[in-house]
Write an enzyme that holds these catalytic residues in place. Structure first.
Site, PDB file in Angstrom:
ATOM      1  N   CYS A  59       0.825  -1.209   0.000  1.00 27.85           N
ATOM      2  CA  CYS A  59       0.000   0.000   0.000  1.00 27.85           C
ATOM      3  C   CYS A  59       0.858   1.256   0.000  1.00 27.85           C
ATOM      4  O   CYS A  59       0.564   2.225  -0.704  1.00 27.85           O
ATOM      5  CB  CYS A  59      -0.933  -0.006   1.206  1.00 27.85           C
ATOM      6  SG  CYS A  59      -2.018   1.435   1.292  1.00 27.85           S
ATOM      7  N   CYS A  94      -7.090  -1.224   8.098  1.00 28.09           N
ATOM      8  CA  CYS A  94      -8.293  -0.398   8.214  1.00 28.09           C
ATOM      9  C   CYS A  94      -9.479  -0.971   7.460  1.00 28.09           C
ATOM     10  O   CYS A  94     -10.587  -0.990   7.974  1.00 28.09           O
ATOM     11  CB  CYS A  94      -7.998   1.006   7.705  1.00 28.09           C
ATOM     12  SG  CYS A  94      -9.455   2.070   7.647  1.00 28.09           S
TER      13      CYS A  94
END
EC number: 2.8.1.13
Length: 380
Positions: A97, A197
């Site tokens: 990411c 998340c």
């Protein structure tokens, strides 16, 4: 500090770290712009976090924008996760990411907003090196060893590092919270985010089940005194142990080998043993889990790791004639582990001084010299 009003984009997560990073940069005279990235809608508290980031930006009197990258995130991270777990690997989405999402899109946005730099709240240090007029940059561990996040930035490229500022690298977490309280930031005492998340409040197993169907298979126990461990990795370049059904005994069943990782004990649902059972290997093709009893079982430990040449990433490439001494991490917040890097046919072999627990394919190993990130590799 005279920075001549250089403009910097700060990745605002809604947490205290990125908020203090923005505050410090403004105090240093930068023209600061706050950016919040919306990654995913999967029961993630992104809305609350974005409001916190917006309120902090308002209190700092800096512009604030929200970027919706949910489509890119799904393609590059969510789909990647499912794909890797299906193949039997244990991926690290945070590292991917950072290099393919966060820093990539921050840089693209910085061009649009005519920004000179990008910044985040990572606990790492960046050092500029001038060798005969040639400028290069290093990533150094943050001074707070408990919060050091250099592991997560091991895949950044040279441009991403050059354009980045890390204001928190010289601070510890306590100091960051003290700064936030001193300037009355609304999130000064907000808890740090835990886990990934996008899965929000959903258990990770349930997240995997959304795309990876259950598939009943057998669990085989391998005795710690099995003959297969007698010559385990005796030679540096020897092949990995091949587990076979006939080497152990069937003791139960599982709901899918792709749901488990090496070193896992939860979810096996087998009792009656003196010590806990741990996954020591899995055969995705045959859908078999191999387990061993006790945390000292030899099947849990790895002495040598192979990194294929196409999975190697250098930040500060070192010439390796035969070998080089380094310190390594195979997971976040792990203490440095002494190891030796060997080069063979352009592949790298990492030999640990002490065998390491629960090394999983798909994870990243990062090697350091004197706290500097030298390079990293995807574990085969």
């Amino acid at each position: 500090m005279n920075v001549k009003r250089k403009r910097v984009i700060v990745g605002m997560s809604g947490g205290v770290d990125s908020s203090v990073a923005a505050l410090l940069l403004k105090k240093q005279g930068y023209d600061v712009i706050g950016i919040f990235m919306k990654y995913y809608n999967f029961e993630c508290p992104w809305r609350e976090d974005s409001i916190d980031a917006m309120l902090v930006s308002q209190s700092l009197k800096i512009p604030f924008y929200i970027i919706d990258i949910t489509k890119n995130y799904k393609n590059l991270i969510i789909d990647y996760l499912y794909k890797e777990y299906k193949k039997g690997y244990t991926p690290n989405p945070d590292i991917i990411c950072n290099s393919k999402i966060k820093f990539k899109f921050f840089l693209e946005k910085s061009i649009f907003l005519k920004s000179d730099f990008i910044a985040t709240g990572h606990y790492v240090r960046k050092k500029e090196i001038n060798e005969n007029g040639k400028i290069s940059y290093k990533i150094i561990s943050g001074i707070d060893s408990n919060k050091d996040q250099s592991y997560f930035l091991c895949k950044l490229n040279k441009v991403q590092i050059k354009k980045s500022i890390f204001p928190l690298g010289w601070l510890n977490k306590k100091e960051v919270r003290e700064i936030a309280n001193k300037y009355n930031l609304i999130n000064a005492n907000k808890k740090d985010s835990q886990g990934i998340c996008f899965i929000g409040k959903i258990k990770f197993l349930n997240f995997l089940k959304k795309k990876l169907a259950e598939k009943k298979g057998i669990i085989i126990e391998i005795n710690k005194n099995s003959h297969i461990f007698k010559y385990k990795q005796k030679k540096l370049f020897s092949k990995k142990i091949e587990y076979k059904k006939e080497y152990g005994k069937i003791i139960g069943h599982h709901i899918g080998a792709h749901y488990f990782t090496k070193g896992q004990r939860k979810g096996l649902k087998i009792g009656g043993y003196k010590y806990p059972l741990f996954v020591i290997e899995k055969d995705i093709t045959k859908n078999i889990l191999y387990v061993g009893m006790g945390k000292n079982h030899p099947g849990l430990y790895t002495k040598v790791i192979c990194i294929k040449k196409y999975n190697i990433h250098w930040i500060n490439k070192k010439k390796i004639k035969t070998k080089i001494e380094v310190e390594c991490r195979i997971r976040y917040r792990q203490n440095f582990k002494k190891a030796t890097l060997y080069k063979k046919n352009n592949d790298l072999y990492v030999e640990f001084e002490i065998p390491q627990l629960a090394v999983n394919g798909g994870q990243f190993i990062v090697w350091y010299i004197n706290n500097e990130v030298i390079g990293s590799g995807l574990i085969s």
